[in-house]
Scaffold this active site. Structure first.
Site, mmCIF file in Angstrom:
data_model
loop_
_atom_site.group_PDB
_atom_site.id
_atom_site.type_symbol
_atom_site.label_atom_id
_atom_site.label_comp_id
_atom_site.label_asym_id
_atom_site.label_seq_id
_atom_site.Cartn_x
_atom_site.Cartn_y
_atom_site.Cartn_z
ATOM 1 N N ASP A 10 0.807 -1.224 0.000
ATOM 2 C CA ASP A 10 0.000 0.000 0.000
ATOM 3 C C ASP A 10 0.843 1.280 0.000
ATOM 4 O OD1 ASP A 10 -2.274 -1.442 -0.100
ATOM 5 O OD2 ASP A 10 -2.827 -1.205 2.022
ATOM 6 N N GLU B 101 34.065 1.850 -15.541
ATOM 7 C CA GLU B 101 33.125 2.982 -15.716
ATOM 8 C C GLU B 101 33.807 4.146 -16.448
ATOM 9 O OE1 GLU B 101 30.236 2.777 -11.756
ATOM 10 O OE2 GLU B 101 32.015 4.005 -11.727
ATOM 11 N N HIS C 9 22.276 -4.791 -15.286
ATOM 12 C CA HIS C 9 22.031 -5.791 -14.237
ATOM 13 C C HIS C 9 20.558 -5.905 -13.840
ATOM 14 C CE1 HIS C 9 22.644 -8.219 -10.686
ATOM 15 N NE2 HIS C 9 22.286 -7.245 -9.864
HETATM 16 C C1 HEM Z 1 19.176 -5.292 -8.073
HETATM 17 C C2 HEM Z 1 23.946 -4.857 -7.299
HETATM 18 C C3 HEM Z 1 24.324 -9.689 -7.132
HETATM 19 C C4 HEM Z 1 19.733 -10.080 -8.535
HETATM 20 C C5 HEM Z 1 20.431 -4.753 -7.858
HETATM 21 C C6 HEM Z 1 20.744 -3.348 -7.773
HETATM 22 C C7 HEM Z 1 22.072 -3.229 -7.546
HETATM 23 C C8 HEM Z 1 22.615 -4.553 -7.498
HETATM 24 C C9 HEM Z 1 22.874 -1.946 -7.394
HETATM 25 C C10 HEM Z 1 19.736 -2.202 -7.925
HETATM 26 C C11 HEM Z 1 18.926 -2.002 -6.672
HETATM 27 C C12 HEM Z 1 17.512 -2.497 -6.750
HETATM 28 O O1 HEM Z 1 16.885 -2.416 -7.811
HETATM 29 O O2 HEM Z 1 17.028 -2.962 -5.732
HETATM 30 C C13 HEM Z 1 24.452 -6.132 -7.176
HETATM 31 C C14 HEM Z 1 25.845 -6.438 -6.902
HETATM 32 C C15 HEM Z 1 25.947 -7.794 -6.844
HETATM 33 C C16 HEM Z 1 24.614 -8.340 -7.094
HETATM 34 C C17 HEM Z 1 26.944 -5.416 -6.748
HETATM 35 C C18 HEM Z 1 27.140 -8.668 -6.579
HETATM 36 C C19 HEM Z 1 28.194 -8.271 -5.900
HETATM 37 C C20 HEM Z 1 23.135 -10.215 -7.547
HETATM 38 C C21 HEM Z 1 22.878 -11.624 -7.773
HETATM 39 C C22 HEM Z 1 21.590 -11.725 -8.196
HETATM 40 C C23 HEM Z 1 21.031 -10.390 -8.211
HETATM 41 C C24 HEM Z 1 23.883 -12.755 -7.557
HETATM 42 C C25 HEM Z 1 20.817 -12.952 -8.598
HETATM 43 C C26 HEM Z 1 21.328 -13.962 -9.263
HETATM 44 C C27 HEM Z 1 19.187 -8.832 -8.466
HETATM 45 C C28 HEM Z 1 17.777 -8.566 -8.650
HETATM 46 C C29 HEM Z 1 17.622 -7.182 -8.529
HETATM 47 C C30 HEM Z 1 18.933 -6.630 -8.261
HETATM 48 C C31 HEM Z 1 16.682 -9.595 -8.915
HETATM 49 C C32 HEM Z 1 16.308 -6.409 -8.620
HETATM 50 C C33 HEM Z 1 15.996 -6.070 -10.035
HETATM 51 C C34 HEM Z 1 14.638 -5.379 -10.101
HETATM 52 O O3 HEM Z 1 13.676 -5.922 -9.542
HETATM 53 O O4 HEM Z 1 14.559 -4.324 -10.722
HETATM 54 N N1 HEM Z 1 21.600 -5.471 -7.700
HETATM 55 N N2 HEM Z 1 23.752 -7.303 -7.291
HETATM 56 N N3 HEM Z 1 21.997 -9.499 -7.832
HETATM 57 N N4 HEM Z 1 19.844 -7.654 -8.235
HETATM 58 FE FE1 HEM Z 1 21.816 -7.483 -7.826
#
Ligand code: HEM
Length: 456
Positions: free
Chosen positions: A213, A263, A324
């Site tokens: 909500d 970057e 990502h």
């Molecule tokens: C989102 C960094 C590892 C899955 C994000 C975000 C960042 C980030 C900066 C954006 C924040 C957000 O939307 O909440 C990283 C870094 C990683 C890492 C630096 C490793 C050191 C992983 C791994 C997975 C993963 C291993 C899965 C295999 C996701 C998912 C989201 C996300 C599902 C949300 C995407 C969305 O719903 O828009 N990550 N992440 N991340 N990350 Fe990662």
């Protein structure tokens, strides 16, 4: 009546009309699954038992002495918001497949866990997600881990005290194989960030009505059925009302210096100047450092971190398909793949992760993410995301590249990036950015119901 995990309506957990089965589910579920628990300070203990009776007695003792239920946690959050009353620390338990065996469950019994990846254990899934060979993992993770104990709070003191008490309660037959210390980091706006300096943890599947909500939801629906994270706990007294969740734990080291160099180089290659240079990193992550989604804006800024967006109408000229957050949640499909991410950063550093200091001043190791996420299927959620989305250079469109943040394995093909935000002109084909995140070890666990743990 079993709890309906597929109900599309988010759970109104404190409604007066909540049915008895759902109440029983919440009273027997561990916290931090349906809603993130505060864990600015986090201790993660990896344990091996070696004696079934003593191992069982230890887990029962932890559960009955220090663990609260999901419902208690939600009540604490409500009391804190309303009266400012501080909640109690989080204690969570996960048991590996090897752990269930060591606690006395037979091979046949353990087959009750439907998840193949859990039954294999992470070491036997290396090839599935292109992880480094087990011999390259940190020593603690090369061992057979039976259980993980998570202890979290917003202050270091209670975590330190509880950690000592829980380690003190370990029987002589058990071994503490390793420990990780998580520490939250925040940017000047107060948002949680990871070591590359980007806001993290913003986008989550939400299961509870009060959380849903509060979210604007014109484009993206953040409400998810419990089925994304919960499964019946096969060994509980009543699996129709007692649930658990598969927990993936991975220690992911981040080479921040290399990422910052990448970057800079990408910004140079694309001829980006001044404030536009920040777009280079945003193309890798899909959000700017302050969390602004790249698909919605060419520049950072614009208020609280948005999550009400999709990639509809973005042909990759705003947010590349490899970004990502676009890889790990394409948003127009694959909702059943989303996990509840509950990670925490580890490692200390003297610099400020969010500023524009030169790459040479950044750490090149010893810092990273203790990636943790709750799943109802490790195969179809975590492993699927890592392999079929992040690790697939042809996902959604041919030759768009690996996930530059978490993609593993060879990055052979060349890719292009949009030169101007929203315009079709692309850069000449260039090598994909090198891998800067290295998996140092991990394990798959099941976070069982409190009913199971109390009955051990
Ligand atoms: C989102 C960094 C590892 C899955 C994000 C975000 C960042 C980030 C900066 C954006 C924040 C957000 O939307 O909440 C990283 C870094 C990683 C890492 C630096 C490793 C050191 C992983 C791994 C997975 C993963 C291993 C899965 C295999 C996701 C998912 C989201 C996300 C599902 C949300 C995407 C969305 O719903 O828009 N990550 N992440 N991340 N990350 Fe990662």
């Amino acid at each position: 009546m079993p709890v309906d995990l597929n109900n599309a309506q988010p759970l109104a957990w404190d409604s007066a009309t909540l049915d008895a089965d759902t109440k029983a589910m919440l009273d027997n579920l561990q916290p931090n699954i349906l809603r993130a628990h505060v864990r600015e300070h986090l201790s993660v203990l990896f344990v091996r038992f070696n004696d079934a009776a003593e191992g069982r007695a230890f887990l029962r003792h932890v559960a009955t002495t220090w663990m609260k239920s999901a419902r208690r946690h939600l009540e604490e959050v409500r009391d804190f918001a309303g009266r400012g009353r501080r909640g109690t620390p989080y204690v969570g338990i996960g048991i590996s497949k090897a752990g269930y065996r060591d606690l006395g469950h037979s091979v046949e019994e353990v087959r009750a866990f439907g998840d193949r990846a859990f039954r294999d254990g992470m070491k036997r899934r290396v090839a599935e997600v292109e992880d480094p060979p087990v011999e390259q993992w940190e020593r603690a993770y090369q061992r057979e881990i039976h259980a993980v104990v998570l202890i979290g709070d917003d202050r270091p003191g209670p975590v330190a005290t509880l950690r000592d008490e829980i380690i003190g309660a370990l029987p002589a037959s058990a071994r503490l194989l390793g420990e990780e210390i998580g520490r939250g980091m925040r940017n000047p706006a107060g948002d949680g960030i990871e070591h590359f300096g980007y806001v993290d943890g913003r986008s989550q599947p939400l299961f509870l009505k009060d959380e849903v909500d509060r979210e604007p939801r014109k484009r993206w629906d953040p409400a998810f059925p419990l089925a994304n994270v919960l499964v019946p706990d096969p060994f509980s007294p009543d699996p129709r009302r007692h649930h658990g969740s598969y927990l993936v734990f991975r220690k992911l080291e981040q080479n921040v210096r290399a990422f910052k160099e990448i970057e800079e180089r990408l910004a140079d290659d694309l001829g980006l100047k001044g404030g536009d240079r920040h777009r280079a990193g945003a193309m890798l992550v899909g959000r700017f450092k302050d969390g602004t989604p790249l698909t919605g804006r060419a520049k950072a800024g614009g208020g609280p971190v948005a999550n009400d967006f999709t990639f509809e109408g973005d042909d990759g000229s705003k947010c590349p398909f490899s970004g990502h957050i676009r890889k790990t949640n394409p948003r127009s499909f694959g909702r059943e793949v989303l996990m509840a991410r509950r990670g925490q950063t580890y490692g200390r550093r003297g610099d400020q992760p969010w500023d524009d200091a030169p790459p040479a001043t950044r750490p090149s190791g010893e810092v990273g993410l203790l990636f943790m996420a709750f799943n109802s299927s490790l195969v179809d959620q975590f492993e699927f995301t890592q392999r079929t989305w992040a690790g697939n250079p042809d996902f959604e469109n041919p030759a768009t590249g690996h996930d530059p943040v978490i993609g593993q394995g060879e990055r052979a093909i060349k890719v292009t990036f949009p030169k101007v935000w929203g315009k079709p002109e692309q850069s000449p084909p260039q090598a994909q950015v090198p891998q800067t995140v290295t998996m140092k070890g991990g394990e798959y666990f099941f976070a069982p119901s409190l009913a199971y743990l109390r009955g051990l």
